[in-house]
Each structure stands twice: as C-alpha cells, then as structure tokens.
Design an enzyme around this catalytic site. Structure first.
Site, PDB file in Angstrom:
ATOM      1  N   GLY A  48       0.690  -1.167  -0.327  1.00 46.50           N
ATOM      2  CA  GLY A  48       0.200  -0.140   0.267  1.00 46.50           C
ATOM      3  C   GLY A  48       0.619   0.937  -0.029  1.00 46.50           C
ATOM      4  N   GLY A  49       0.553   2.250   0.606  1.00 43.19           N
ATOM      5  CA  GLY A  49       0.939   3.353   0.395  1.00 43.19           C
ATOM      6  C   GLY A  49       2.306   3.024   1.993  1.00 43.19           C
ATOM      7  N   GLY A  53      24.847  11.959 -29.663  1.00 42.63           N
ATOM      8  CA  GLY A  53      24.422  12.445 -28.185  1.00 42.63           C
ATOM      9  C   GLY A  53      24.518  11.667 -26.988  1.00 42.63           C
ATOM     10  N   ALA A  54      25.125  10.042 -27.340  1.00 43.11           N
ATOM     11  CA  ALA A  54      25.576   9.912 -25.835  1.00 43.11           C
ATOM     12  C   ALA A  54      27.308  10.407 -25.265  1.00 43.11           C
ATOM     13  CB  ALA A  54      25.418   8.394 -26.075  1.00 43.11           C
TER      14      ALA A  54
HETATM   15  C1  HXC Z   1      -3.218  -4.261  12.227  1.00 46.99           C
HETATM   16  C2  HXC Z   1      -2.169  -6.171  11.018  1.00 46.99           C
HETATM   17  C3  HXC Z   1      -2.393  -5.657  10.082  1.00 46.99           C
HETATM   18  C4  HXC Z   1      -3.143  -4.485   9.772  1.00 46.99           C
HETATM   19  C5  HXC Z   1      -1.171  -7.422  10.127  1.00 46.99           C
HETATM   20  N1  HXC Z   1      -2.205  -7.744  11.269  1.00 46.99           N
HETATM   21  N2  HXC Z   1      -1.935  -6.424   9.427  1.00 46.99           N
HETATM   22  N3  HXC Z   1      -3.098  -5.810  12.412  1.00 46.99           N
HETATM   23  N4  HXC Z   1      -3.652  -3.602  11.068  1.00 46.99           N
HETATM   24  N5  HXC Z   1      -2.934  -3.592   9.042  1.00 46.99           N
HETATM   25  C6  HXC Z   1      -1.987  -8.652  12.777  1.00 46.99           C
HETATM   26  C7  HXC Z   1      -3.119  -9.673  12.235  1.00 46.99           C
HETATM   27  O1  HXC Z   1      -3.845  -9.076  12.266  1.00 46.99           O
HETATM   28  C8  HXC Z   1      -2.251 -11.116  13.070  1.00 46.99           C
HETATM   29  O2  HXC Z   1      -2.725 -10.303  13.987  1.00 46.99           O
HETATM   30  C9  HXC Z   1      -1.099 -10.201  12.695  1.00 46.99           C
HETATM   31  O3  HXC Z   1      -0.915  -8.612  12.435  1.00 46.99           O
HETATM   32  C10 HXC Z   1       0.191 -11.248  11.824  1.00 46.99           C
HETATM   33  O4  HXC Z   1      -0.545 -10.618  11.025  1.00 46.99           O
HETATM   34  P1  HXC Z   1      -0.984 -12.188   9.559  1.00 46.99           P
HETATM   35  O5  HXC Z   1      -2.383 -12.366   8.935  1.00 46.99           O
HETATM   36  O6  HXC Z   1      -1.451 -13.381  11.025  1.00 46.99           O
HETATM   37  O7  HXC Z   1       0.453 -12.805   9.143  1.00 46.99           O
HETATM   38  P2  HXC Z   1       0.662 -13.394   7.578  1.00 46.99           P
HETATM   39  O8  HXC Z   1       0.063 -14.372   7.711  1.00 46.99           O
HETATM   40  O9  HXC Z   1       2.421 -13.361   7.541  1.00 46.99           O
HETATM   41  O10 HXC Z   1       0.367 -11.694   6.907  1.00 46.99           O
HETATM   42  C11 HXC Z   1       0.917 -10.544   6.950  1.00 46.99           C
HETATM   43  C12 HXC Z   1       0.037  -9.819   5.812  1.00 46.99           C
HETATM   44  C13 HXC Z   1      -1.315  -9.949   6.729  1.00 46.99           C
HETATM   45  C14 HXC Z   1      -0.139 -10.255   4.568  1.00 46.99           C
HETATM   46  C15 HXC Z   1       1.336  -8.508   5.968  1.00 46.99           C
HETATM   47  O11 HXC Z   1      -1.703  -9.735   7.483  1.00 46.99           O
HETATM   48  C16 HXC Z   1      -1.982  -8.523   5.773  1.00 46.99           C
HETATM   49  O12 HXC Z   1      -2.629  -8.885   4.583  1.00 46.99           O
HETATM   50  N6  HXC Z   1      -2.332  -7.980   6.378  1.00 46.99           N
HETATM   51  C17 HXC Z   1      -3.042  -6.170   5.193  1.00 46.99           C
HETATM   52  C18 HXC Z   1      -2.490  -5.671   4.961  1.00 46.99           C
HETATM   53  C19 HXC Z   1      -3.027  -4.488   4.862  1.00 46.99           C
HETATM   54  O13 HXC Z   1      -4.157  -4.370   3.749  1.00 46.99           O
HETATM   55  N7  HXC Z   1      -2.745  -3.331   4.729  1.00 46.99           N
HETATM   56  C20 HXC Z   1      -3.244  -2.393   4.751  1.00 46.99           C
HETATM   57  C21 HXC Z   1      -2.476  -2.013   3.139  1.00 46.99           C
HETATM   58  S1  HXC Z   1      -2.946   0.056   2.835  1.00 46.99           S
HETATM   59  P3  HXC Z   1      -2.410 -11.434  15.211  1.00 46.99           P
HETATM   60  O14 HXC Z   1      -3.065 -11.032  16.509  1.00 46.99           O
HETATM   61  O15 HXC Z   1      -3.401 -12.785  14.452  1.00 46.99           O
HETATM   62  O16 HXC Z   1      -0.999 -11.917  15.429  1.00 46.99           O
HETATM   63  C22 HXC Z   1      -1.599   0.779   3.802  1.00 46.99           C
HETATM   64  C23 HXC Z   1      -2.280   2.353   3.560  1.00 46.99           C
HETATM   65  C24 HXC Z   1      -0.715   2.622   4.116  1.00 46.99           C
HETATM   66  O17 HXC Z   1      -1.266   0.677   4.414  1.00 46.99           O
HETATM   67  C25 HXC Z   1      -1.250   4.303   3.336  1.00 46.99           C
HETATM   68  C26 HXC Z   1       0.263   5.312   3.614  1.00 46.99           C
HETATM   69  C27 HXC Z   1      -0.577   6.931   2.776  1.00 46.99           C
END
Ligand code: HXC
Length: 519
Positions: A171-172, A406-407
């Site tokens: 993401g961002g 040019g290079a």
């Molecule tokens: C809160 C999160 C989290 C998140 C993971 N966790 N991502 N909690 N916010 N964004 C937590 C899970 O609930 C889990 O908690 C623990 O972290 C580990 O995650 P798992 O899913 O069990 O691990 P894994 O299978 O290795 O997968 C990792 C992952 C997946 C691929 C990162 O967790 C995932 O897809 N997370 C969401 C990613 C996402 O969409 N983020 C937002 C992106 S947009 P427990 O308690 O079970 O240990 C963004 C915008 C930024 O970031 C903008 C900036 C401008």
C-alpha cells in the site's frame, strides 16, 4: 515503593518490551526464516552501541478491544547506535506486534528519530517489516505515514536515508522507502507493492503471486525499486553497513577517507590489451573497474537492473568515489530509458553527498526504435544529461572506446563541466560510427553502383577512410575537448592524481528555488 522495587519494575518493563508480541509470535517469525526487529538491530549496529528511545510508548486506541491489547514499544524499535564508530539512527518494525502495522504513536516514534538525525546530521536507516496502516487506527495511521513522508522529503539530500525491506511493505507504505536513497530487499521473504495480489485480481482480473508482483527479484531486475538484493536478513543488514562506509554522514561533510595500502601508481599492462581489435566485440567493464580501484573493490548498486550501465562505489587512494561505466557486455553498452534513469539517479546522489564521479565511457549511442521513443527516451536521456550538467562534484571522465553522438555529450563530456576528460588511444569520439556515417554521406553514390562486389568494396573503402579520419581520440583532443590521451595501463594513477587535484574544487550553481529536471 522502595528504590530497589522501582528499579525492579523498570527491569521487568524492559524485559516485557523486549518480548514484543510474545514468544509464540517470535517463533513464527523465525519459522519464516526472518529475524526479529531487535536481532536485526544487533546485526546492523556495532556491538552494544544501540541506545533505545520510547520503549514505554503504547498505542492510544480503545476501540476493537485494543484497550486490552497493549504492547510496550507499540511495534517499532527506535534509537541510535554506531556503524564502524559512526552514529546512525535506526527504526526497526516489529512484525510480532500487530503485524508491525503503523499506529499514530508508532509514527511519532519514527518521526522523533528522523528529527534527531536531521538536527545532528547523521543517516537514518529504516528496517521495514509491516502489514501497513494499523487498520484499527484508521485515518490517524494515514496521517502518521504522511508525517514520515514529509520528513523523508525534507531529509532528502541532507542526510543519507536507507531502507531495508525484510517482510511485507504494501500500500502507501511503500512510498517511504521509495523516497529514500537506497532500498535493500531480502530474497523470498520481502515484497513491495502498491496493491496486493487480491486487489490486482479484483480490479484487473490478473492472477499473480506476491512474489511475482513485488518480490525482491522483480524489484531488483525489472522495476529498479530495489538497489540491492540480499539472500537473507543478515546479508541485507551487512550490505547496509558496507554502503554506509562509502557515505558521508550528511551533505556538508566529505565522505570518509580510509588508509590505502594499494600502490597508487601501479601500472596495469592488462589494460593495454583489454579493448578487442574488433570494435563490435564486447568486454566486461567490471574488469576495467576492478583493475583500477583500491584493492580491486567495487560495491555495485543496481547490479541486476539495466545492466547495460554499471554504477557503484569504490575508493581511489582511500577516498570514496561513484563510478558510472557503460557495459559493452550487455546490449553493447547502449543508453536506453532504464539505464539513463539508473545512472541519473546515482549521479545525483553522488553530487548531493560530495562524492566525486568517475565515468568510464564506451557507448555506441542511444537505443533506437519505437519502444524507446514511446517509453520516453527523450526525457529519460535528458535526466542523465541534466544530472551530469548540474553536478558540481569533481568529475573525471575516461573514454575507453566508443563515444558517439548524443550519448557522447550525455556521458560527462567536457562541456557538461567535466573537470578532467581523458581518452585511451582506442577511443572513437565522433557523431556516429563508420557504418552509419557512410550510409548517410555516401547513400546516393552507393545506390549508383550496380555491381554488388564493387558496391561492397566501395562501402568498405569509405568506412575505412571515415574510421581513420574520425574514429579516434585526436580530433576531440585537437579541440581541447579531451585533456589528454593516456596509456590505459596508467589509468589508476591518472584518476588518483586528477581527484587529488580536484579535492578543493569549488563550483556553485546559480541560486534558484530548485531545478526542473525532466521527471
Ligand atoms: C492491524 C494487522 C495488520 C494491519 C496484520 N495485522 N496486518 N493488524 N493492522 N494492517 C496483524 C494480524 O491481525 C495478525 O494478528 C498479525 O498482524 C500477523 O498477521 P497475519 O495475517 O497472521 O500474518 P501473515 O499471514 O504473515 O500475513 C501478513 C500480511 C497480512 C500479508 C501483512 O497480515 C495482511 O494482508 N495484512 C493486511 C495488510 C493491509 O491490507 N494493510 C493495509 C495496507 S494499506 P495476530 O493477533 O493474529 O498475531 C496501507 C495504507 C498505507 O498500509 C497508506 C500510507 C499513505
């Protein structure tokens, strides 16, 4: 509470903080072949040099039951330490706490060390391993990212910023590493993308794995997002230590100079023979580079991306330099969109941080064709031209063989404020190669010849005439565009002497808000 009880309370809290999200999650991290946030810091920094800040910070979110799930440090370890005795600031995202996801307080911790690093004038190294915005924190998390981005932008060109990607970065969140100077990714366990595989499939129908979409291999070879590819976390962190050794701590300092045991005047006869007789035959520019640098060392940046140009750091007589060299081994060393962008960014980094640039030229020109024109070669080539022309650091250019059209101008020629421009006797500095020139100049005469053998003989004769007249260094040297034609075996010494001569060079660009490089 007695004093000792208070001290014990502190010790207990420290032990709790160091456990992050707990033993089970630490085991899960290890099972993936990844190190924990703290183990990574231990490898990155000199032994016992780390001083941690904000260990007792926790998040402020009460919804989603988070008031019952509180971890000291809140998912990111921050502080300072040293690399080879030089201070750096570091943040290390802890995947064991909410997947390393970013909360408001977590962002504040990162911002605090970035502000400190700017005040002191030292690098910031970010170790990324995070699920992105902490979903429970909503827009406060987005605001936290933006606070970091703004600091990345203000720090750009002031202090070196290095990003290590050691897990997810999606993401961002990818934009903070993208705003920094160098990104190092670990093979198989790290990935970066703006939208993940699921969203890609929903929006475009394309089915792609995380590895194919944004794994370390992809970003090191196809996109150029990653500058270095490491086989595991340890190698990733050791690469950063090495990178730091070439860089100054900030834009007002010179890069560190180390004692050089390699004789500065060693003659390398092998260089007198390195250019093949046949001008179309390739050789490896890395052989030239490692023959002339201190102890044959070359720390290559973007090794697997746009391989027709080579960029990286080395030392001459103990001083850091940036080397840019066309690579005849890949696509004859031609300049194209990707190689132009790669080299332009490197030249600008060196210039921003007072690192002299040594350019080794063997370039047949720009790659022709619709692919390149549609891809914007005009703008990308202009980036490299702009970067060289704008750079005020010492610039030493050696033309080894081809330097056409040019290079020729783009590759740090005299008129782009090249300080010392040398050529080997094998240099061919001209508007174009003999074949192309004869086609243009003799086209109508050639057409008139009907007999095929006669035609071929005529073309060969004209090409030979052109080669003798123009494909050499002496025409450019006659006009002073080349300062001297040097014996190849003497190249190391001539570069070292040139850099010594230029060590007090002062050149200032006119005052302006900022330039308008063709992005
Ligand atoms: C809160 C999160 C989290 C998140 C993971 N966790 N991502 N909690 N916010 N964004 C937590 C899970 O609930 C889990 O908690 C623990 O972290 C580990 O995650 P798992 O899913 O069990 O691990 P894994 O299978 O290795 O997968 C990792 C992952 C997946 C691929 C990162 O967790 C995932 O897809 N997370 C969401 C990613 C996402 O969409 N983020 C937002 C992106 S947009 P427990 O308690 O079970 O240990 C963004 C915008 C930024 O970031 C903008 C900036 C401008």
């Amino acid at each position: 509470m007695a004093n000792q009880d208070k001290i014990n309370e502190l010790i207990t809290k420290r032990v709790e903080a160091k456990l992050g999200g707990g033993e089970k999650r630490i085991e899960a991290q290890h099972a993936k072949g990844k190190l924990t946030a703290r183990e990574r810091i231990d490898i990155l920094l000199d032994e016992n040099s780390f001083e941690e800040f904000d260990m007792f910070v926790t998040h402020r979110t009460k919804s989603f039951g988070l008031d019952k799930e509180i971890y000291l440090s809140d998912g990111v370890i921050t502080g300072h330490g040293t690399i080879d005795g030089r201070i750096v600031y570091v943040f290390s995202q802890d995947f064991t706490v909410f997947g390393g996801s970013l909360s408001e307080t977590y962002a504040l911790k990162i911002c605090k060390i970035m502000d400190m690093a700017m005040k002191i004038g030292v690098p910031v190294i970010g170790l990324n391993d995070s699920g992105g915005a902490r979903i429970q924190e909503g827009v406060r998390s987005l605001a936290g990212y933006a606070e970091i981005f703004q600091r990345n932008i203000m720090a750009s060109g002031v202090i070196p910023q290095i990003s290590s990607i050691l897990g997810p970065c999606a993401g961002g969140a990818v934009y903070s590493p993208a705003l920094t100077d160098f990104t190092v990714m670990t093979d198989k366990t790290s990935y970066m993308f703006v939208t993940g595989p699921k969203v890609v499939q929903t929006v475009t129908g394309e089915v792609v794995s995380a590895e194919e979409l944004g794994g370390a291999q992809i970003h090191s070879t196809k996109s150029g997002v990653s500058h270095f590819l490491a086989k595991n976390d340890e190698e990733n962190l050791l690469l950063i230590r090495k990178l730091i050794s070439y860089l100054p701590s900030n834009n007002l300092e010179d890069p560190p100079s180390i004692k050089c045991d390699d004789p500065i005047d060693r003659l390398e006869d092998v260089l007198n023979e390195i250019i093949p007789e046949n001008p179309n035959q390739p050789y490896d520019i890395l052989d030239v580079i490692t023959t002339i640098t201190d102890n044959a060392e070359f720390f290559e940046v973007h090794r697997n991306y746009a391989r027709n140009i080579v960029v990286g750091f080395a030392r001459f007589n103990g001083r850091s330099v940036g080397i840019v060299g066309n690579q005849p081994k890949y696509y004859a060393g031609v300049l194209d969109c990707e190689s132009s962008r790669k080299a332009a960014r490197f030249v600008r980094f060196c210039d921003g941080f007072n690192i002299p640039i040594v350019t080794l030229v063997d370039v047949p020109g720009f790659l022709p064709g619709t692919g390149q024109e549609y891809g914007g070669i005009i703008l990308h080539g202009a980036k490299l031209l702009f970067a060289y022309g704008e750079a005020t650091v010492p610039k030493v250019t050696i033309t080894l063989r081809k330097s056409y059209g040019g290079a020729h101008d783009v590759m740090s020629c005299k008129q782009l404020r090249g300080d010392l421009n040398y050529a080997w006797p094998t240099a061919e500095i001209a508007v174009m190669g003999a074949k192309g020139a004869v086609e243009v100049l003799e086209g109508s005469n050639i057409k008139k010849i009907e007999d095929a053998d006669e035609k071929q003989l005529y073309i060969e004769k004209k090409e030979e005439e052109y080669t003798v007249k123009f494909a050499n260094p002496y025409v450019a040297a006659k006009y002073g565009f080349i300062d001297d034609v040097i014996e190849p075996r003497n190249t190391r010494f001539r570069i070292i002497r040139a850099l010594e001569l230029l060590s007090n060079k002062k050149e200032v660009n006119p005052p302006k808000k900022h330039s308008n490089i063709p992005l």
